[in-house]
Design a protein around this motif. Sequence first.
Motif, PDB file in Angstrom:
ATOM      1  N   LEU A 638     -25.755 -21.191  21.623  1.00 21.25           N
ATOM      2  CA  LEU A 638     -24.600 -21.679  22.093  1.00 21.25           C
ATOM      3  C   LEU A 638     -24.541 -22.266  23.731  1.00 21.25           C
ATOM      4  N   PHE A 639     -25.572 -21.463  24.464  1.00 21.20           N
ATOM      5  CA  PHE A 639     -25.954 -21.914  25.858  1.00 21.20           C
ATOM      6  C   PHE A 639     -26.802 -23.203  25.926  1.00 21.20           C
ATOM      7  N   ALA A 640     -27.668 -23.320  25.201  1.00 19.30           N
ATOM      8  CA  ALA A 640     -28.700 -24.095  25.022  1.00 19.30           C
ATOM      9  C   ALA A 640     -28.351 -25.677  25.366  1.00 19.30           C
ATOM     10  N   ALA A 641     -27.215 -25.896  24.788  1.00 21.13           N
ATOM     11  CA  ALA A 641     -26.693 -27.220  24.433  1.00 21.13           C
ATOM     12  C   ALA A 641     -25.299 -27.178  24.055  1.00 21.13           C
ATOM     13  N   ASN A 642     -24.494 -28.467  24.481  1.00 21.25           N
ATOM     14  CA  ASN A 642     -23.150 -28.456  23.966  1.00 21.25           C
ATOM     15  C   ASN A 642     -23.305 -28.718  22.555  1.00 21.25           C
ATOM     16  N   PRO A 643     -22.295 -28.103  21.705  1.00 20.88           N
ATOM     17  CA  PRO A 643     -22.171 -28.180  20.436  1.00 20.88           C
ATOM     18  C   PRO A 643     -22.698 -29.752  19.684  1.00 20.88           C
ATOM     19  N   THR A 644     -22.271 -30.806  20.381  1.00 24.61           N
ATOM     20  CA  THR A 644     -22.663 -31.843  19.754  1.00 24.61           C
ATOM     21  C   THR A 644     -23.825 -32.380  19.827  1.00 24.61           C
ATOM     22  N   ALA A 645     -24.677 -31.919  20.980  1.00 28.71           N
ATOM     23  CA  ALA A 645     -25.793 -32.272  21.493  1.00 28.71           C
ATOM     24  C   ALA A 645     -26.902 -32.000  20.600  1.00 28.71           C
ATOM     25  N   GLY A 646     -28.232 -32.557  20.589  1.00 30.51           N
ATOM     26  CA  GLY A 646     -29.046 -31.900  19.991  1.00 30.51           C
ATOM     27  C   GLY A 646     -29.923 -30.835  21.048  1.00 30.51           C
ATOM     28  N   MET A 647     -30.416 -29.841  20.391  1.00 30.21           N
ATOM     29  CA  MET A 647     -30.876 -28.722  21.324  1.00 30.21           C
ATOM     30  C   MET A 647     -32.468 -28.335  21.087  1.00 30.21           C
ATOM     31  N   ASP A 648     -32.992 -28.160  21.780  1.00 27.85           N
ATOM     32  CA  ASP A 648     -34.228 -27.927  21.842  1.00 27.85           C
ATOM     33  C   ASP A 648     -34.621 -26.192  21.706  1.00 27.85           C
ATOM     34  N   TRP A 649     -35.184 -25.818  20.667  1.00 24.03           N
ATOM     35  CA  TRP A 649     -35.560 -24.411  20.532  1.00 24.03           C
ATOM     36  C   TRP A 649     -36.608 -23.959  21.678  1.00 24.03           C
ATOM     37  N   SER A 650     -36.339 -22.944  22.241  1.00 22.38           N
ATOM     38  CA  SER A 650     -37.606 -22.513  23.348  1.00 22.38           C
ATOM     39  C   SER A 650     -37.613 -21.010  23.246  1.00 22.38           C
ATOM     40  N   ASP A 651     -38.694 -20.712  23.097  1.00 20.27           N
ATOM     41  CA  ASP A 651     -38.953 -19.172  23.068  1.00 20.27           C
ATOM     42  C   ASP A 651     -38.673 -18.535  24.424  1.00 20.27           C
ATOM     43  N   THR A 652     -39.144 -19.399  25.448  1.00 18.01           N
ATOM     44  CA  THR A 652     -38.956 -18.778  26.890  1.00 18.01           C
ATOM     45  C   THR A 652     -37.344 -18.655  27.282  1.00 18.01           C
ATOM     46  N   ALA A 653     -36.611 -19.706  26.952  1.00 16.43           N
ATOM     47  CA  ALA A 653     -35.034 -19.804  27.176  1.00 16.43           C
ATOM     48  C   ALA A 653     -34.514 -18.612  26.112  1.00 16.43           C
ATOM     49  N   LEU A 654     -35.091 -18.268  25.049  1.00 19.11           N
ATOM     50  CA  LEU A 654     -34.396 -17.145  24.329  1.00 19.11           C
ATOM     51  C   LEU A 654     -34.894 -16.026  25.200  1.00 19.11           C
ATOM     52  N   GLU A 655     -35.812 -15.864  25.448  1.00 14.98           N
ATOM     53  CA  GLU A 655     -36.322 -14.528  26.239  1.00 14.98           C
ATOM     54  C   GLU A 655     -35.453 -14.297  27.389  1.00 14.98           C
ATOM     55  N   ALA A 656     -35.222 -15.372  27.973  1.00 16.12           N
ATOM     56  CA  ALA A 656     -34.331 -15.515  29.214  1.00 16.12           C
ATOM     57  C   ALA A 656     -32.860 -14.833  28.817  1.00 16.12           C
ATOM     58  N   ASN A 657     -32.385 -15.347  27.791  1.00 21.36           N
ATOM     59  CA  ASN A 657     -31.238 -14.784  27.273  1.00 21.36           C
ATOM     60  C   ASN A 657     -31.053 -13.505  26.690  1.00 21.36           C
ATOM     61  N   ALA A 698      -9.832 -23.113  29.615  1.00 19.30           N
ATOM     62  CA  ALA A 698      -9.652 -24.529  29.551  1.00 19.30           C
ATOM     63  C   ALA A 698     -11.183 -24.862  28.841  1.00 19.30           C
ATOM     64  N   ALA A 699     -12.225 -24.363  28.783  1.00 18.13           N
ATOM     65  CA  ALA A 699     -13.443 -24.856  28.300  1.00 18.13           C
ATOM     66  C   ALA A 699     -13.246 -24.608  26.836  1.00 18.13           C
ATOM     67  N   MET A 700     -12.827 -23.426  26.487  1.00 21.93           N
ATOM     68  CA  MET A 700     -12.637 -23.094  24.911  1.00 21.93           C
ATOM     69  C   MET A 700     -11.584 -24.017  24.516  1.00 21.93           C
ATOM     70  N   ASP A 701     -10.650 -24.463  24.822  1.00 21.73           N
ATOM     71  CA  ASP A 701      -9.677 -25.162  24.292  1.00 21.73           C
ATOM     72  C   ASP A 701     -10.098 -26.811  23.987  1.00 21.73           C
ATOM     73  N   THR A 702     -11.284 -27.149  24.761  1.00 18.56           N
ATOM     74  CA  THR A 702     -11.766 -28.279  24.553  1.00 18.56           C
ATOM     75  C   THR A 702     -13.242 -28.256  23.661  1.00 18.56           C
ATOM     76  N   TYR A 703     -13.387 -26.832  23.389  1.00 19.14           N
ATOM     77  CA  TYR A 703     -14.863 -26.582  22.505  1.00 19.14           C
ATOM     78  C   TYR A 703     -15.838 -26.996  23.234  1.00 19.14           C
ATOM     79  N   ASP A 704     -15.523 -26.689  24.878  1.00 23.33           N
ATOM     80  CA  ASP A 704     -16.832 -26.980  25.305  1.00 23.33           C
ATOM     81  C   ASP A 704     -17.280 -25.401  25.537  1.00 23.33           C
ATOM     82  N   LEU A 705     -18.050 -25.253  24.527  1.00 22.38           N
ATOM     83  CA  LEU A 705     -18.602 -23.700  24.365  1.00 22.38           C
ATOM     84  C   LEU A 705     -19.785 -23.298  25.356  1.00 22.38           C
ATOM     85  N   ARG A 706     -20.296 -24.507  25.803  1.00 20.19           N
ATOM     86  CA  ARG A 706     -21.463 -24.168  26.809  1.00 20.19           C
ATOM     87  C   ARG A 706     -20.913 -23.577  28.012  1.00 20.19           C
TER      88      ARG A 706
END
Length: 940
Positions: A638-657, A698-706
């Motif tokens: 959910l944090f890597a990108a907005n729902p509609t955007a393409g996202m890149d899988w990243s092992d290091t970012a996953l570890e950061a999370n 406000a973010a959730m109401d516009t589905y801005d999950l990121r």
Amino acid sequence: MSDLFSPDSEVIWQKKWNEARLFEQDIRDNRPKFYCLEMYPYPSGKMHMGHVRNYSIGDAVARYKRMMGFDVLYPMGFDSFGMPAENAAIKENAHPHEITERNMASITDQIKRMGFSYDWRRQLKSHDPRYYRWNQWFFTKFMEKGLAYQAFAPVNWCSQCETVLANEQVKAGRCWRCNGPVLQKGMSQWFLDIPKYAQELVDGLDTIQFPENVKSLQRDWLGRSEGAEIKFAIEGSDEELTVFTTRPDTLFGTTFVTLAPEHPLAATLVAGTEHEAEWQVLYDEVSAMSEFDRIKNMNKKRGVPLGAFAIHPLTGERIPIWAGNFVIASYGTGAVMAVPGHDERDFDFAKSYGIPIRRVLVKNENDDPNAELKKAECELGWMVNSALDGFDGLYGEDAKTAVIDALAAQGSGTKTINWKIRPWLVSRQRYWGTPIPVIHCDSCGPVPVPAKDLPVELPRDVVFGEGNPLETSASFLAADCPSCGTPGRRETDTMDTFVDSSWYFLRFTDALNDELCFDEAKANHWMNVDFYCGGIEHAQMHLIYARFWTKALRDLGLHQIDEPFNELLCQGMVNKSAPWCEPCGLTFSVDHAGKPCPHCEGPLTERSAKMSKSLGNTVSPEDMIERYGADTVRLFILFAANPTAGMDWSDTALEANYRVMMQLYGMPERLASWDGEAGDMDVWFEGRLKQRVAEFKAAMDTYDLRRAVELSHYELVKDVNWYTRRGGNNPVLAKRILRHWAHMLSISTPHLAEEWWSVLGMEGLISGAEMPSLDSITAEEQNALDGETTTRSFLESARKIKDVAERHLDGPAKTATIIVAPTWKRELAITALEFLEQGGNPKQFISVLSQMEIAQGDRKGEIMGFWGKKMLPQVFKWDDDSRVLIRSSLDEVASLTQRAAFIAEELGLDEVVVVLGESEEDKTGRAGGAMPLSPAVVYA
RNA sequence: GCAGGGGUGGCUGAGGUGGUCAAAGGCGCCGGGCUUAAGAUCCGGUCCCGUAUGGGUUCGUGGGUUCGUAUCCCACCCCCUGCACCA
């Protein structure tokens, strides 16, 4: 670090949710409803990252709405009919039913392991006779209404899949599933009359929240085009021929008529003429070709005269009739009036066959009507050279209408709307789908199976691998005619699996009903789907079919919903980097990493690409869950990108999370260890929490999950840090903060939120709790928030200046004087703001200023200059909050004095003094740079 | 060809109803606190220049509108997606 977390603890929470039946939602009175739905999956054996992303988004929305007090319908099921299971069955020599059930069991486990909040009671599966019997029932109802019918027609045939395909399922002349070539074949098949709903399908797009590109895709596919049908008599024949055109205004330029080679009239007309053999060659060539090859060859325009002549409906002129390879039999009427002067294709054709080209339009009103046409002029123009009076000089729509009126007056033409969308071919020559509930009788024809005999179940005694397996089941084939009772033969075609997904969302509203497809009241209550999430790849197949089906069921009186989906969100793809050769423009499998390009031998770089088996850049959700837990995977996704955007899988970012998760796991413990009392910063933190909650909603109401996740998992951590840095350490306050915070965590990382909830000693499960609302921010809290904000921004600029200042000092700065802007600047700012807010032009403020008291006397010039150079730009830079602050009672001197010790500490100084600029205390003479909310600072 | 969506700092990527934008967040990198050390974590920095809070140049390219534009208008270039000899 907390020892609370282990992946196993997540499973324990899932069990508790299950036992508490938290997500089993029924209709309750006086509660708002929310229907959250993801496109139900085809049950391959494994869940992939695309699924994880899709459901993580949907679950966050469902949990959010639930916590905001909605009754949330959030079901899951399986699109379990379809060819992969049948093909696997052939390969493994097993039965599709077993394979499907097996796959469903394993993917269900994996989905459950993610902790999504589905109402599993409602689970449905397409291959369940209790589900597909309704497909059959609808089908018989459609037959009664003439919406479903059988017809012999040229259809798309995929020889690899050994079945026909709907037009929507042919992509660039190839099969959407196996990418094999698609041939045209004349066959008797079942159709659903989607074009009947075409206009409504177009109009409905304006009432729903679909992404623009999806709407545009659907409009293209529906292909509305306004024009006219025009009849041409045929010389020496009783037959007539009808053409469709969008350009009736060019009718007088028609110098020939072209038919599709397969047009029924073509064969009749050419029979017995000298051109017959030539036409036959063209016909054979065109009809045997796959559409793909045909399109490739179409740019070579070829045609054959048919030896017959049409009569121009208005002029009576004799016009040769041709057959041309570029005319498509199934679009319009399969016949076109050819106007070479004003149509590129006709122009090319006329040039190569020496047919006259006639100008009947000019670009500009007074252009020469006899100017030679060097190429086709296709834009609208003014009519010229019309063979009849009353047309020359007309333009555009007027011209079209005039011609149509003239035709209509003599019954040889009408205005029409033509659609590109064609009837949905729903029959398939495969086993693993809903049997079409029809019995063929020699005397009665195709007879629908009566409702009492439904479902027509798939037989088990079939042989796979040779043609349609249903034809190998003697028990299935034999059936008596429901109408006359004589022995008949059961239909062996099954339905396209897109039928299953065309109404499953309705079934979910009442999935356990064994008497009805769904209860009307229940469907009306839950529908339409408020939030529908899935991949863009369904933009024109599933999403058109489902919209059509919903309308068709509405017209059967089964519910009152016009559109199935209110808001559609198409989630982006999950990508991962793969080796890439820039010069060649090619992506390679991860096996090539670190090696030279196999084509050009150049070095390979990395580039993100859609996860795929062939590239080998997939990531297994199972492994990730095992190592980091479902929450971490969800958070990352959910944090890597907005729902509609393409996202890149990243092992290091996953570890950061993962680290963030660990930090958050320890948070309640950490805050519980605080041992202070209530303090000044508590007011700030209370206000801050309210701000954060408001931003989160406000973010959730516009589905801005990121953004929502950023607030819940990152910003609030920073707030805690700021609070402690400013000396806050009140454990009582901490507990209150954590309780609200836990709700925000729960939408994306529900297991973590449950841990908090229990550590905080709260009753029950947070997943079943509503989020309490907070009072609005008090004046005191606002004051604290403003004070901290201005202090922070002051510190930021003071630090930068310090570096520069120390270059001028002998050594490190020891003290600082903060010079707050003199009051006249604030007065100027307030007056200017008011002037501008009342719509004043900035340019004219100078005259207002010259009247002001502060601008009188010998500083006038200085102050006028200050306005133009410093205040004017600044006035526009203040945001709304700052504007309020400037006009508020905020005493900058007092506010900063209060925080002087902290500022000194932060800047590493012995002493900080705050003075009002140009006042007695101000000995610096450096008040010039100070602005309201932005004091100057002098280091010493 | 037609339609839809895009081109932002080392990368990624927000913003885009003109002023809160030298431009969020993340990643990377640099420095500091903490530590025996590493990791984690916390704090700070990360376009260029700068004898003091400032200046310069930036959001595909070129023009324009405006007191002001990443944001508006026009033209052009490039990328993605879909449809495609649809009459």
